[in-house]
Design a protein around this motif. Structure first.
Motif, PDB file in Angstrom:
ATOM      1  N   TYR A 107      16.636 -33.550 -76.444  1.00  0.00           N
ATOM      2  CA  TYR A 107      16.635 -32.102 -76.542  1.00  0.00           C
ATOM      3  C   TYR A 107      17.228 -31.480 -75.281  1.00  0.00           C
ATOM      4  O   TYR A 107      18.064 -30.584 -75.332  1.00  0.00           O
ATOM      5  CB  TYR A 107      15.222 -31.600 -76.776  1.00  0.00           C
ATOM      6  CG  TYR A 107      15.138 -30.111 -76.964  1.00  0.00           C
ATOM      7  CD1 TYR A 107      15.641 -29.499 -78.109  1.00  0.00           C
ATOM      8  CD2 TYR A 107      14.555 -29.303 -75.994  1.00  0.00           C
ATOM      9  CE1 TYR A 107      15.580 -28.138 -78.276  1.00  0.00           C
ATOM     10  CE2 TYR A 107      14.484 -27.929 -76.152  1.00  0.00           C
ATOM     11  CZ  TYR A 107      14.999 -27.345 -77.295  1.00  0.00           C
ATOM     12  OH  TYR A 107      14.936 -25.990 -77.452  1.00  0.00           O
ATOM     13  N   LEU A 152      20.619 -29.223 -74.620  1.00  0.00           N
ATOM     14  CA  LEU A 152      20.589 -27.921 -73.961  1.00  0.00           C
ATOM     15  C   LEU A 152      21.570 -27.850 -72.809  1.00  0.00           C
ATOM     16  O   LEU A 152      22.139 -26.801 -72.527  1.00  0.00           O
ATOM     17  CB  LEU A 152      19.186 -27.640 -73.412  1.00  0.00           C
ATOM     18  CG  LEU A 152      18.253 -26.873 -74.327  1.00  0.00           C
ATOM     19  CD1 LEU A 152      17.019 -26.468 -73.565  1.00  0.00           C
ATOM     20  CD2 LEU A 152      18.942 -25.658 -74.899  1.00  0.00           C
ATOM     21  N   PHE A 206      23.615 -24.961 -75.336  1.00  0.00           N
ATOM     22  CA  PHE A 206      23.128 -23.788 -74.610  1.00  0.00           C
ATOM     23  C   PHE A 206      23.630 -22.513 -75.265  1.00  0.00           C
ATOM     24  O   PHE A 206      22.901 -21.524 -75.348  1.00  0.00           O
ATOM     25  CB  PHE A 206      23.591 -23.842 -73.154  1.00  0.00           C
ATOM     26  CG  PHE A 206      23.080 -22.684 -72.341  1.00  0.00           C
ATOM     27  CD1 PHE A 206      21.859 -22.771 -71.698  1.00  0.00           C
ATOM     28  CD2 PHE A 206      23.809 -21.512 -72.245  1.00  0.00           C
ATOM     29  CE1 PHE A 206      21.372 -21.703 -70.971  1.00  0.00           C
ATOM     30  CE2 PHE A 206      23.327 -20.436 -71.523  1.00  0.00           C
ATOM     31  CZ  PHE A 206      22.108 -20.534 -70.883  1.00  0.00           C
ATOM     32  N   LEU A 219      21.447 -21.595 -78.160  1.00  0.00           N
ATOM     33  CA  LEU A 219      20.151 -21.095 -77.686  1.00  0.00           C
ATOM     34  C   LEU A 219      20.276 -19.676 -77.147  1.00  0.00           C
ATOM     35  O   LEU A 219      19.453 -18.803 -77.437  1.00  0.00           O
ATOM     36  CB  LEU A 219      19.624 -22.017 -76.578  1.00  0.00           C
ATOM     37  CG  LEU A 219      18.270 -21.606 -75.994  1.00  0.00           C
ATOM     38  CD1 LEU A 219      17.149 -22.116 -76.870  1.00  0.00           C
ATOM     39  CD2 LEU A 219      18.116 -22.102 -74.569  1.00  0.00           C
ATOM     40  N   SER A 220      21.347 -19.439 -76.390  1.00  0.00           N
ATOM     41  CA  SER A 220      21.549 -18.138 -75.775  1.00  0.00           C
ATOM     42  C   SER A 220      21.753 -17.050 -76.828  1.00  0.00           C
ATOM     43  O   SER A 220      21.231 -15.938 -76.700  1.00  0.00           O
ATOM     44  CB  SER A 220      22.760 -18.196 -74.837  1.00  0.00           C
ATOM     45  OG  SER A 220      23.191 -16.907 -74.526  1.00  0.00           O
ATOM     46  N   ARG A 252      20.501 -16.967 -79.735  1.00  0.00           N
ATOM     47  CA  ARG A 252      19.222 -16.657 -80.362  1.00  0.00           C
ATOM     48  C   ARG A 252      18.291 -15.885 -79.425  1.00  0.00           C
ATOM     49  O   ARG A 252      17.573 -14.986 -79.837  1.00  0.00           O
ATOM     50  CB  ARG A 252      18.535 -17.953 -80.812  1.00  0.00           C
ATOM     51  CG  ARG A 252      18.557 -18.118 -82.329  1.00  0.00           C
ATOM     52  CD  ARG A 252      17.699 -19.275 -82.758  1.00  0.00           C
ATOM     53  NE  ARG A 252      18.099 -20.502 -82.077  1.00  0.00           N
ATOM     54  CZ  ARG A 252      17.259 -21.490 -81.803  1.00  0.00           C
ATOM     55  NH1 ARG A 252      15.999 -21.395 -82.108  1.00  0.00           N
ATOM     56  NH2 ARG A 252      17.696 -22.574 -81.200  1.00  0.00           N
ATOM     57  N   LEU A 253      18.277 -16.261 -78.142  1.00  0.00           N
ATOM     58  CA  LEU A 253      17.285 -15.692 -77.214  1.00  0.00           C
ATOM     59  C   LEU A 253      17.681 -14.358 -76.596  1.00  0.00           C
ATOM     60  O   LEU A 253      16.834 -13.489 -76.391  1.00  0.00           O
ATOM     61  CB  LEU A 253      17.019 -16.686 -76.073  1.00  0.00           C
ATOM     62  CG  LEU A 253      16.019 -17.798 -76.336  1.00  0.00           C
ATOM     63  CD1 LEU A 253      15.815 -18.593 -75.054  1.00  0.00           C
ATOM     64  CD2 LEU A 253      14.690 -17.238 -76.821  1.00  0.00           C
TER      65      LEU A 253
END
Lengths: 65, 246
Positions: B4, B8, B14, B17-18, B20-21
């Motif tokens: 994981y 990332l 990344f 993830l970015s 989404r966040l």
């Protein structure tokens, strides 16, 4: 509420100049940051789509020959 | 777990993830900062000694905390980049440097205008103020190195090395108020003891600090994404993104 009126709020007990200039600069820097990020986003995407177009063209050239 | 983390640390992982966040971080940052500003400016009680100039604390303390936190984060990223050659770490360091400089400037400026009514002077060459000014110059140095050397590998290495050398300044800022005689008061917050001010004064400060940290996260996530796009523009996965629009 810590103030009785809008005038009192703006005057900040005689410290208005200091308080508002500190908050003004904070607002300026923070909105500048947000603006910079938005402009950068546009610039970066333009570059990516340019690259993508070029890539597709190259792909087509190869397909033709 | 390792798989994981590995995913990332890859630009592509990344990036996902970015995407989404980051909207949550921006939203949270805006909400907390608006609430904290209204609370701190209009509702927190005036200080019995300093009067209303005390309200400058709600931008001064969060800015000063962020200025140092961003620097330390940049130094960690620099170390990760130099030791493990993880490009993503350097992209993140690039992304957060301007905000760090802005926050250092804000801490210095708000401190100066706070100093006039409180200390009777806007500047003093004492340990806390001087080490904070040095921090601003360190940020300028890092930004200038990256600007001058462009996106090359040498820029990344030079900026990382400078950041790591400059990290010595952080404990000096931290302990300056204890080691030397200075005008500056000791820290307002500490992890170990209760704050020495009433809760209706420090609660808005806590909200502001959290808001500033959310902004740090939001800016870093978003700008690292931009940095990934810029450096990997010719990669297939980036080109595939254009199909989905902006």
């Amino acid at each position: 509420m810590a103030f009785d009126s809008w005038q009192a709020f703006l005057a900040m007990g005689g410290h208005g100049v200091y308080v508002w200039s500190a908050y003004g600069v904070a607002l300026l820097l923070l909105s500048g940051t947000v603006l910079q990020v938005r402009l950068e986003r546009r610039r970066v995407w333009r570059r990516v789509s340019r690259q993508a177009r070029r890539g597709r063209q190259r792909g087509m050239d190869r397909g033709a020959s | 777990m390792w798989a994981y983390l590995h995913k990332l640390a890859s630009p592509q992982g990344f990036y996902a993830l970015s995407v989404r966040l980051s909207p949550w971080c921006w939203g949270l940052a805006l909400t907390l900062m608006v609430v904290g500003t209204i609370w701190g400016l209009g509702f927190a009680p005036a200080d019995y000694q300093q009067g209303n100039s005390f309200r400058i604390i709600y931008v001064h303390v969060p800015a000063a905390l962020l200025a140092q936190s961003i620097y330390v984060t940049m130094a960690v990223a620099g170390l990760v980049f130099l030791v493990w050659r993880i490009k993503l770490a350097d992209m993140a360091a690039t992304a957060m440097a301007p905000l760090g400089a802005a926050m250092t400037f804000l801490a210095l400026f708000s401190g100066a205008v706070w100093g006039v009514p409180t200390w009777g002077t806007w500047w003093q060459w004492d340990a806390r103020l001087t080490s904070m000014l040095l921090l601003l110059f360190l940020y300028f140095g890092v930004l200038a190195l990256r600007g001058a050397l462009g996106g090359r590998q040498s820029a990344a290495r030079a900026a990382s090395v400078l950041t790591l050398v400059g990290v010595i300044n952080i404990p000096i800022i931290q302990y300056s108020v204890e080691w030397w005689y200075t005008l500056h008061q000791p820290a307002t917050f500490s992890v170990t003891s209760r704050p020495a001010m009433p809760s209706d004064m420090w609660l808005p400060l806590l909200v502001m600090v959290l808001g500033f940290y959310c902004l740090f996260l939001a800016v870093t996530l978003t700008r690292t994404r931009h940095e990934i796009l810029r450096r990997e523009a010719s990669r297939r996965w980036v080109r595939a993104l254009t199909g989905e629009g902006s």
